[in-house]
Design a protein around this motif. Structure first.
Motif, mmCIF file in Angstrom:
data_model
loop_
_atom_site.group_PDB
_atom_site.id
_atom_site.type_symbol
_atom_site.label_atom_id
_atom_site.label_comp_id
_atom_site.label_asym_id
_atom_site.label_seq_id
_atom_site.Cartn_x
_atom_site.Cartn_y
_atom_site.Cartn_z
ATOM 1 N N ASN A 76 34.486 47.250 37.148
ATOM 2 C CA ASN A 76 34.978 47.722 37.744
ATOM 3 C C ASN A 76 36.344 47.123 37.837
ATOM 4 N N VAL A 77 37.143 48.684 38.908
ATOM 5 C CA VAL A 77 38.618 48.083 39.266
ATOM 6 C C VAL A 77 38.778 47.258 39.673
ATOM 7 N N SER A 78 38.340 46.472 40.775
ATOM 8 C CA SER A 78 38.323 45.200 41.512
ATOM 9 C C SER A 78 38.430 44.000 40.822
ATOM 10 N N GLU A 79 37.318 44.314 40.033
ATOM 11 C CA GLU A 79 36.615 42.775 38.383
ATOM 12 C C GLU A 79 38.396 43.443 37.314
ATOM 13 N N VAL A 80 39.196 44.331 37.347
ATOM 14 C CA VAL A 80 39.745 44.637 36.013
ATOM 15 C C VAL A 80 41.450 43.559 37.654
ATOM 16 N N CYS A 81 41.665 44.257 38.259
ATOM 17 C CA CYS A 81 42.724 43.808 39.168
ATOM 18 C C CYS A 81 42.721 42.387 39.928
ATOM 19 N N SER A 82 41.161 42.118 39.607
ATOM 20 C CA SER A 82 41.660 40.650 40.325
ATOM 21 C C SER A 82 42.701 39.621 40.401
ATOM 22 N N LYS A 83 42.792 39.347 39.616
ATOM 23 C CA LYS A 83 43.512 38.351 38.973
ATOM 24 C C LYS A 83 45.397 39.092 38.019
ATOM 25 N N ALA A 84 45.435 40.806 38.698
ATOM 26 C CA ALA A 84 46.714 40.639 37.681
ATOM 27 C C ALA A 84 47.358 41.053 38.452
ATOM 28 N N ARG A 85 48.747 40.745 38.167
ATOM 29 C CA ARG A 85 49.954 40.834 38.645
ATOM 30 C C ARG A 85 51.181 41.232 38.060
ATOM 31 N N ARG A 86 50.220 42.431 36.723
ATOM 32 C CA ARG A 86 51.046 43.329 36.249
ATOM 33 C C ARG A 86 50.198 44.453 35.702
ATOM 34 N N ILE A 87 49.736 45.906 36.018
ATOM 35 C CA ILE A 87 49.196 46.922 35.284
ATOM 36 C C ILE A 87 49.569 47.940 35.266
ATOM 37 N N ALA A 88 49.214 48.897 34.459
ATOM 38 C CA ALA A 88 49.989 49.987 33.847
ATOM 39 C C ALA A 88 48.233 50.980 34.396
ATOM 40 N N VAL A 89 48.861 51.766 34.927
ATOM 41 C CA VAL A 89 48.340 52.403 34.756
ATOM 42 C C VAL A 89 48.129 54.355 34.315
ATOM 43 N N LEU A 90 47.236 54.762 33.996
ATOM 44 C CA LEU A 90 47.423 56.414 32.589
ATOM 45 C C LEU A 90 46.896 57.151 33.618
#
Length: 240
Positions: A76-90
């Motif tokens: 899920n999104v929260s798992e994908v983003c939990s430790k991320a500092r830079r993400i791309a959104v399409l």
């Protein structure tokens, strides 16, 4: 899904994807495909000469190999983003070639994750995987929101709630340049890219913290979304 070429199949296997069966050009059985066949000893392998495989599939196989594999369960999104500092959104990037190219740039240029709205081409489409060179298996990704209406109304604010500032890539009168120091210094940043024909929706742009442009010259008004993504990822990456 279908993975095409030994490199892509290998990356899918390394990511834990489960193979179902393989279709391999006869000359590659003891060549490039051999290490993968040896690795997957219980998996059926079907083979034929190049001409037969081309007629069967309708296209020329890259490096003479296809592998049918079970789709992995997406986080899920929260798992994908939990430790991320830079993400791309399409947002509604519909061409699978562009989706694959963006994933390859995201992996190469140190993005931590990719999120897609439901209007995007699926990253596990055969051509998207092949263009990405299998990097869809190297970087976490998932879908954001229930539908396009949810994304445009709530998406940027939801990313804010996860701790991200949001940067809409769009040419508007109040866009800041991509080399803006404030933008580059953000601890957590979501870089949002729009569809090939229309770019980002105005509602998405209005909901973001920044609107960002890549300066253009010689009367050129924009870059292809795949090229724009590579420039944005390079400029806005985390600098260690």
């Amino acid at each position: 899904f279908i993975a095409e070429s030994p490199k892509v199949v290998e990356r899918a296997l390394d990511a834990g994807c489960e193979p179902i069966s393989m279709l391999v050009e006869r000359k590659h059985i003891d060549g490039e495909a051999k290490p993968i066949i040896d690795r997957c000893r219980e998996v059926p392998v079907y083979t034929a000469p190049f001409e037969v495989l081309t007629r069967l599939t309708g296209f020329k196989l890259t490096r003479g190999m296809l592998c049918a594999m079970h789709r992995p369960q997406l986080p899920n999104v929260s798992e994908v983003c939990s430790k991320a500092r830079r993400i791309a959104v399409l947002e509604n990037v519909m061409n699978p070639t562009n989706v694959g190219a963006i994933f390859r740039s995201a992996a190469a240029l140190n993005m931590d994750a990719v999120l897609l709205t439901h209007g995007c081409s699926n990253p596990l489409y055969r051509r998207a995987i092949r263009v990405s060179m299998g990097t869809v298996f190297l970087i976490p990704w998932g879908y954001i929101g229930e539908d396009e209406h949810w994304w445009q109304s709530h998406g940027p604010a939801y990313l804010n709630s996860l701790g991200f500032k949001t940067a809409a890539m769009a040419l508007t009168d109040n866009s800041v340049s991509i080399d803006d120091k404030t933008l580059q210094s953000e601890k957590r940043l979501a870089i949002i890219l729009g569809s090939e024909g229309y770019g980002l929706s105005q509602k998405t742009i209005d909901g973001c913290d920044y609107t960002v442009k890549i300066p253009m010259y010689h009367g050129v008004d924009s870059l292809n979304v795949g090229a724009a993504a590579a420039v944005a990822f390079r400029e806005l990456r985390v600098r260690e």
